[in-house]
Scaffold this active site. Sequence first.
Site, short mmCIF file in Angstrom:
data_model
loop_
_atom_site.label_atom_id
_atom_site.label_comp_id
_atom_site.label_asym_id
_atom_site.label_seq_id
_atom_site.Cartn_x
_atom_site.Cartn_y
_atom_site.Cartn_z
N SER A 1 0.84 -1.19 0.00
CA SER A 1 0.00 0.00 0.00
C SER A 1 0.88 1.24 0.00
CB SER A 1 -0.96 -0.04 1.19
OG SER A 1 -1.98 0.94 1.06
N ASP B 1 -9.12 -4.44 -6.01
CA ASP B 1 -8.71 -3.59 -4.89
C ASP B 1 -9.54 -2.31 -4.88
OD1 ASP B 1 -7.36 -1.93 -3.10
OD2 ASP B 1 -5.38 -2.66 -3.67
N HIS C 1 -7.80 -5.17 -1.28
CA HIS C 1 -6.53 -4.51 -1.00
C HIS C 1 -5.61 -5.37 -0.14
CE1 HIS C 1 -3.73 -1.26 -0.74
NE2 HIS C 1 -3.85 -1.13 0.57
#
Length: 517
Positions: A388, A463, A495
């Site tokens: 991320s 995601d 995600h």
Amino acid sequence: DYPQVNPSTRVATLEPDKYPMAGMTSHKVTVGIYNPESKQTIYLKGGDPTDRYFTNITWSPDGQKVYIIELNRDQNHSQLFRYDAVTGEKEALLYEEKHEKYVEPQHPITFVPWNEHQFIYQSQQDGYNHLYLFDLSQGMMHPIETYGPTKLMIPYTQITQGEWLVQEILGFKEKTQEVIIMSTEQSPLQSNAYAVSLKDGKRHLIGAAEGVHHVQLSRSGRYVIDNYTSHATARNIRILSTSGKGEGHEMLSATNPMDAYNMPEIILGSIKAADGKTDLYYRLVKPVNFDASKKYPAIIYVYGGPHSQMVTESWLAGANLYFLFLAQQGYVVFTVDNRGTDNRGFEFESIIHRNLGVAEMADQMKGVDFLKTLPYVDPNRIGVEGWSYGGFMTISLITNYPDIFKVAVAGGPVIDWKWYEVMYGERYMDNPAVNPEGYARTSLINKAKDLKGKLLICQGAIDPVVVWEHSLSFIRECIKNNVQVDYFPYPCAEHNVMGKDRVHLHDKISMYFEDYL
């Protein structure tokens, strides 16, 4: 609507997400109050909801009023408003706060149980999140056209202060008129419980001084269940008095669950940030069966973004078992919390404003400099991994410092902040229209051509947080520049790749480092 495709049906199904990106049209939200008896909904008369955020909603103790912290789209001006819960009318502006970077209200107001006119407001106005006690009964009304019928000038008192922050309000002890909080007063690596007097601000520690504590408060406020770990304590659970006196009753003192295993040495320490003065805390996991005469490859695990903290004074210093597995495979595993991360105050975190990745990379490279001073680290075999924001940091590092990092694994990476969601993106980067240089400087699209080492990118194919557009655009840019890159999507994963996909993911990451680092 952002197009997401579910490939599990015979003909792939379109399942879009609502996803306004930075600079684009945002949601328009209204706040309604539903009465289960009348089955009627009254909407608060907040005015035009365009480019506004309604946050941190609180009922008054009698249920007749609603308090909301409203935020402008630029997120540099917050206002606490009171509404009539019966009519929906906006009654008063109680408090407002501005900052040239951003204002980030994270907590609703908390009413004091023994005085329905008093509430606690949490603010970073002095640089650290602290408690402020407001008294509605002392408020003076002033007519203002801009905000509605009245502006209440309410006197308030700062209850806590210092170069540490309040993390959470647990509740109250009415008998002594104290509020029970979690704070970083002992150390930014810790979380400890305190009782704070609302009369004079005096406070005392509840429980052990070391470690990271997770605390449950009894209804009366007289006792807590204190569940904590430290670097040297696997787990200890006690029932304690909030008076801070006595040893309490021990419910559990866990033995070390890793005693049966060949464990690595885990070191907590600090280095100076790129500014030459700020302390940054790191965790270093040495390889199992460490031999000081050998040269080991090193993997830097990075996140680095706002409201994150990887290094703590908790069990294993916050390391997870995957890091121990890497240590078993013969790697040095290193993590440093750069400027921009959590629990260090507003100045420390907001250094990233309008330039995400810049100060963070500079600090991470100070971590690399430190690793190079260690005689057992092979400077020619340094890898980096993150997910991320950490994926963004990983690709930033390997493309900006291609001669330093040999191998990298980036998961769900942000590639260009103009493709990220509006509230987070604009809080930290401002609108692309007013900060085009910042967006261009931090975009990784133009960095694809600089990739030299081995890079694996992994991403969930549906995601909803960092949409697939990010990594696919980077891959396309690699192809344009004839740069080789490895890519692995997880179909139907969001995600945070979970379940069996996550087992597969960790196998793939460890195999990639084994093959190339």
